[in-house]
Design an enzyme around this catalytic site. Structure first.
Site, PDB file in Angstrom:
ATOM      1  N   THR A   1       6.610   0.520 -12.645  1.00  0.00           N
ATOM      2  CA  THR A   1       6.983  -0.827 -12.213  1.00  0.00           C
ATOM      3  C   THR A   1       5.851  -1.828 -12.431  1.00  0.00           C
ATOM      4  OG1 THR A   1       8.520   0.000 -10.597  1.00  0.00           O
ATOM      5  CG2 THR A   1       7.447  -2.062 -10.039  1.00  0.00           C
TER       6      THR A   1
ATOM      7  N   ARG B 178      21.619   3.074  -7.350  1.00  0.00           N
ATOM      8  CA  ARG B 178      20.432   3.287  -6.513  1.00  0.00           C
ATOM      9  C   ARG B 178      19.540   2.030  -6.479  1.00  0.00           C
ATOM     10  NH1 ARG B 178      14.599   3.280  -7.621  1.00  0.00           N
ATOM     11  NH2 ARG B 178      13.636   4.587  -6.055  1.00  0.00           N
TER      12      ARG B 178
ATOM     13  N   GLY C   5      15.737   0.698  -5.261  1.00  0.00           N
ATOM     14  CA  GLY C   5      14.409   1.119  -4.803  1.00  0.00           C
ATOM     15  C   GLY C   5      13.795   0.092  -3.870  1.00  0.00           C
ATOM     16  N   ASP C   6      12.487   0.200  -3.667  1.00  0.00           N
ATOM     17  CA  ASP C   6      11.784  -0.709  -2.751  1.00  0.00           C
ATOM     18  C   ASP C   6      11.520  -2.078  -3.370  1.00  0.00           C
ATOM     19  OD1 ASP C   6      10.031   0.717  -4.553  1.00  0.00           O
ATOM     20  OD2 ASP C   6       8.369  -0.273  -3.525  1.00  0.00           O
TER      21      ASP C   6
ATOM     22  N   GLY D 294       5.529   2.709  -6.595  1.00  0.00           N
ATOM     23  CA  GLY D 294       5.486   4.084  -6.111  1.00  0.00           C
ATOM     24  C   GLY D 294       6.882   4.597  -5.857  1.00  0.00           C
TER      25      GLY D 294
ATOM     26  N   GLY E 129       9.981   4.700  -4.392  1.00  0.00           N
ATOM     27  CA  GLY E 129      10.658   3.671  -3.609  1.00  0.00           C
ATOM     28  C   GLY E 129      11.240   4.132  -2.288  1.00  0.00           C
TER      29      GLY E 129
HETATM   30  N1  ASP Z   1       9.038   1.595  -6.787  1.00  0.00           N
HETATM   31  C1  ASP Z   1       9.925   1.745  -7.902  1.00  0.00           C
HETATM   32  C2  ASP Z   1      11.247   2.303  -7.447  1.00  0.00           C
HETATM   33  O1  ASP Z   1      11.275   3.178  -6.609  1.00  0.00           O
HETATM   34  C3  ASP Z   1       9.399   2.646  -8.961  1.00  0.00           C
HETATM   35  C4  ASP Z   1       8.053   2.299  -9.470  1.00  0.00           C
HETATM   36  O2  ASP Z   1       7.202   1.795  -8.743  1.00  0.00           O
HETATM   37  O3  ASP Z   1       7.814   2.559 -10.671  1.00  0.00           O
HETATM   38  O4  ASP Z   1      12.257   1.892  -7.990  1.00  0.00           O
END
Ligand code: ASP
Length: 314
Positions: free
Chosen positions: A177, A205, A207-208, A229, A231
């Site tokens: 990300t 889905r 994520g965070d 990270g 998520g």
């Molecule tokens: N945080 C992101 C997610 O879970 C993934 C990433 O940080 O690469 O979608």
């Protein structure tokens, strides 16, 4: 007044032995380009919000990062992107999830913030809004990267979902990300984050990244934070807001607050990753609990830094 910018391009098990010199250069150049895009705006007295968006767009346009153009594939072989932007001055925010073919999801997030009644739009509705706002779309081929297709091909028939760059053979994890945080000469701060999420993800889905307070947050009284990270852990740990709360309610410094959340709390939960953050004085911190994180900063005092591996000291 001084200004500063920090960016990340993902975290995880990033070892020198896994990256060729050419790959390493691509990442370092991508980070530098993003920092410079934001810095150029801040230098001219532009807003932290504009700078964060510009830096984020640069990362979205660079295929090595898992955001925008370089987004990972879903189980169906599509791209579903998430993005968020927040202005610490107004505390307005815009977020978007599960959108396809939008060239720069962070621009859509900003447009939702500024041109709609809402904060968070998803899927078809978000795409419809992007059309209405005349935002740029790109065909599927634009988002097609061979490396990410291989990642999907390797696990498509399994029930596994993997984070970007995770080595399918040995379970190594990297999260690709992108994110940016800025402080401008007016004393305002802002944060932006954008991602393709996880390879082989299903069921829309989320994520965070687009969740305000989890992957992204900004408040002029405390800090601007952009996370990367796993998520699912970052959502439950409410990471970005937790850093802000430790500063606001406990009076901790940016560095101490971020360290506690990333290196104590997340570690106890087995949540892997890191973040970049800036406070209203322009201080920057970039903690991570994984083996590496693509990261960098530039400040108006002339100092700058770009790092990937754990042993690259600030
Ligand atoms: N945080 C992101 C997610 O879970 C993934 C990433 O940080 O690469 O979608």
């Amino acid at each position: 007044m001084d200004f500063s910018i920090a960016v990340h391009g993902g975290a995880g098990i990033i070892l020198r032995s896994d990256l060729s010199k050419e790959q390493e250069l691509l990442y370092r150049t991508g980070l530098k380009d993003a920092l410079e895009a934001g810095y150029a705006i801040l230098e001219k007295g532009g807003s932290a919000l504009d700078a964060a968006e510009a830096a984020m767009c640069t990362i979205e346009n660079e295929p090595v990062f898992n955001a925008g153009r370089g987004s990972v594939f879903t189980h169906e072989g599509r791209h579903e992107m998430d993005a968020c932007i927040m202005d610490g001055y107004t505390m307005l925010a815009g977020a978007v999830t599960c959108v396809s073919n939008v060239r720069n999801p962070v621009k859509l997030a900003r447009s939702i913030m500024e041109n709609s009644e809402h904060v968070f739009l998803s899927g078809k509705g978000a795409e419809e809004f992007a059309h209405k706002m005349n935002l740029e779309f790109a065909p599927d081929e634009y988002f097609h990267t061979e490396y990410r297709l291989k990642q999907l091909a390797a696990i498509r028939d399994s029930n596994r979902t993997i984070l970007d760059h995770m080595k399918v053979t040995d379970g190594d994890k990297k999260f690709g990300t992108g994110g940016a945080v800025c402080k401008d000469i007016h004393g305002n701060i802002a944060a932006a984050t954008s991602t393709g999420g996880m390879t082989n993800k299903r069921y829309n889905r989320i994520g965070d990244t687009p969740i305000i307070g989890a992957g992204t947050y900004a408040n002029n009284n405390t800090c601007a934070v952009s996370c990367t990270g796993h998520g699912e852990y970052f959502i439950r740990a409410v990471v970005a807001y937790d850093v802000s709360c430790l500063m606001e309610y406990k009076g901790l410094s940016l560095e101490e607050a971020a360290r506690i959340v990333v290196n104590d709390k997340l570690v106890r939960m087995s949540g892997e990753g890191g973040l970049v953050a800036v406070d209203r004085f322009g201080n920057i911190t970039m903690p991570f609990n994984s083996d590496g994180m693509y990261r960098g900063y530039m400040k108006s005092d002339g100092s700058s830094y770009i790092g990937i591996f754990k042993d690259e000291l600030l």
